[in-house]
Design a protein around this motif. Structure first.
Motif, PDB file in Angstrom:
ATOM      1  N   GLY A 283       0.899  -1.101  -0.050  1.00 43.21           N
ATOM      2  CA  GLY A 283      -0.159  -0.248  -0.072  1.00 43.21           C
ATOM      3  C   GLY A 283       0.768   1.272  -0.009  1.00 43.21           C
TER       4      GLY A 283
ATOM      5  N   ALA B 183       3.748   2.253   2.439  1.00 42.67           N
ATOM      6  CA  ALA B 183       4.188   1.186   3.218  1.00 42.67           C
ATOM      7  C   ALA B 183       5.695   1.096   3.264  1.00 42.67           C
ATOM      8  CB  ALA B 183       3.593  -0.251   2.702  1.00 42.67           C
TER       9      ALA B 183
ATOM     10  N   THR C  42      -1.374  -8.438   1.236  1.00 36.73           N
ATOM     11  CA  THR C  42      -1.600  -7.160   1.166  1.00 36.73           C
ATOM     12  C   THR C  42      -1.220  -6.644   2.544  1.00 36.73           C
ATOM     13  OG1 THR C  42      -3.755  -7.361   0.131  1.00 36.73           O
ATOM     14  CG2 THR C  42      -3.429  -5.152   1.361  1.00 36.73           C
TER      15      THR C  42
ATOM     16  N   VAL D 135      -1.236  -2.937   4.067  1.00 35.53           N
ATOM     17  CA  VAL D 135      -1.911  -1.601   3.993  1.00 35.53           C
ATOM     18  C   VAL D 135      -1.034  -0.460   4.183  1.00 35.53           C
ATOM     19  CG1 VAL D 135      -3.674  -0.539   5.518  1.00 35.53           C
ATOM     20  CG2 VAL D 135      -3.959  -2.930   5.225  1.00 35.53           C
TER      21      VAL D 135
ATOM     22  N   VAL E  25      -3.254 -10.475   5.191  1.00 34.45           N
ATOM     23  CA  VAL E  25      -3.608  -8.887   5.154  1.00 34.45           C
ATOM     24  C   VAL E  25      -3.112  -8.305   6.352  1.00 34.45           C
ATOM     25  CG1 VAL E  25      -5.264  -7.294   5.216  1.00 34.45           C
ATOM     26  CG2 VAL E  25      -5.657  -9.515   3.825  1.00 34.45           C
TER      27      VAL E  25
ATOM     28  N   ILE F  77      -2.319  -5.239   8.774  1.00 31.20           N
ATOM     29  CA  ILE F  77      -2.975  -3.833   8.962  1.00 31.20           C
ATOM     30  C   ILE F  77      -1.973  -3.318  10.075  1.00 31.20           C
ATOM     31  CG2 ILE F  77      -5.434  -4.672   8.230  1.00 31.20           C
ATOM     32  CD1 ILE F  77      -6.130  -5.073  11.069  1.00 31.20           C
TER      33      ILE F  77
ATOM     34  N   ASN G  25      -5.708 -13.098   8.111  1.00 28.90           N
ATOM     35  CA  ASN G  25      -6.493 -11.930   7.725  1.00 28.90           C
ATOM     36  C   ASN G  25      -7.430 -11.610   8.715  1.00 28.90           C
ATOM     37  OD1 ASN G  25      -7.997  -9.862   6.529  1.00 28.90           O
ATOM     38  ND2 ASN G  25      -9.000 -11.313   5.108  1.00 28.90           N
ATOM     39  N   PRO G  26      -6.936 -10.620   9.740  1.00 28.88           N
ATOM     40  CA  PRO G  26      -5.988  -9.939   9.494  1.00 28.88           C
ATOM     41  C   PRO G  26      -4.582 -10.844  10.358  1.00 28.88           C
ATOM     42  CG  PRO G  26      -7.097  -9.031  11.841  1.00 28.88           C
ATOM     43  CD  PRO G  26      -7.772 -10.136  10.803  1.00 28.88           C
TER      44      PRO G  26
END
Length: 211
Positions: A158, A161, A174, A176, A192, A194, A206-207
């Protein structure tokens, strides 16, 4: 990308991907070097396996008249080989960037970088030395990928990042925006992330949570 012929160190799936990129970019491949002596005098397609990296007659070709890309899959071995080339041959490995990758005007694109097919490198990003960006990965605006970091195929890093040295982000993950993945940290496939990941930590899910 280089206009010189290149030697690829490492006969493995990663090395084959690198060879494919050079061929797509009309770069002449002088041959492979590999530590397995049984592979010497074989060929991968039309590309010969010349010998091992210990063979001085081929290792000494690396320099002004021949580029090199280190495609060893073990990160520790890859780093040691790159350091050896820098010390003994005083040359930095070339980049391998697939022609279908979309690379914007980045703040920094260093040496020995691999960017796979369909990857998207957006503006104001920083890519350090010997970074690996897998096929279809997206590095969003302002993200920073430090030396020897590896981003798996299909992953999204992202905006702004930070992926620090030697960190590994598994495929289809991913990160974030504005999150930091610390030095030598590992993000499992499909995760994911975060929140920040501390150095040398492993996270998954995830997360993403620490393992």
């Amino acid at each position: 990308m280089t206009s010189l012929p290149v030697i690829i160190i490492g006969v493995n799936p990663f090395g084959l991907e690198v060879a494919h990129i050079f061929q797509k970019n009309d770069v002449v491949i002088y041959g492979f070097l590999d530590d397995d002596p049984k592979k010497k005098d074989t060929s991968i397609g039309e590309i010969p396996v010349l010998g091992t990296a210990d063979d001085e007659s081929y290792f000494k070709l690396i320099g002004k008249n021949c580029g090199v890309f280190v495609a060893l899959e073990n990160p520790t071995e890859r780093k040691k080989m790159i350091e050896l080339i820098l010390e003994e041959r005083e040359v930095k490995p070339v980049n391998a960037i697939h022609p279908s990758a979309n690379v914007a005007d980045v703040k920094s694109l260093a040496y020995g970088v691999f960017i796979g097919s369909g990857a998207q490198i957006l503006p104001e990003t920083k890519l350090g030395d010997h970074v690996i960006i897998g096929s279809g990965a997206i590095i969003e605006t302002g993200a920073q990928i430090a030396d020897f970091a590896s981003i798996g195929a299909g992953s999204v890093i992202g905006k702004e990042a930070i992926i620090e040295n030697n960190a590994y982000v598994g495929i289809h993950s991913t990160i974030v925006g504005s999150v930091k993945v610390g030095k030598s940290a590992t993000v499992g496939a499909g995760s994911v992330v975060i929140e920040n990941v501390a150095a040398s930590k492993r996270v998954f899910g995830n997360p993403a949570k620490a393992l």
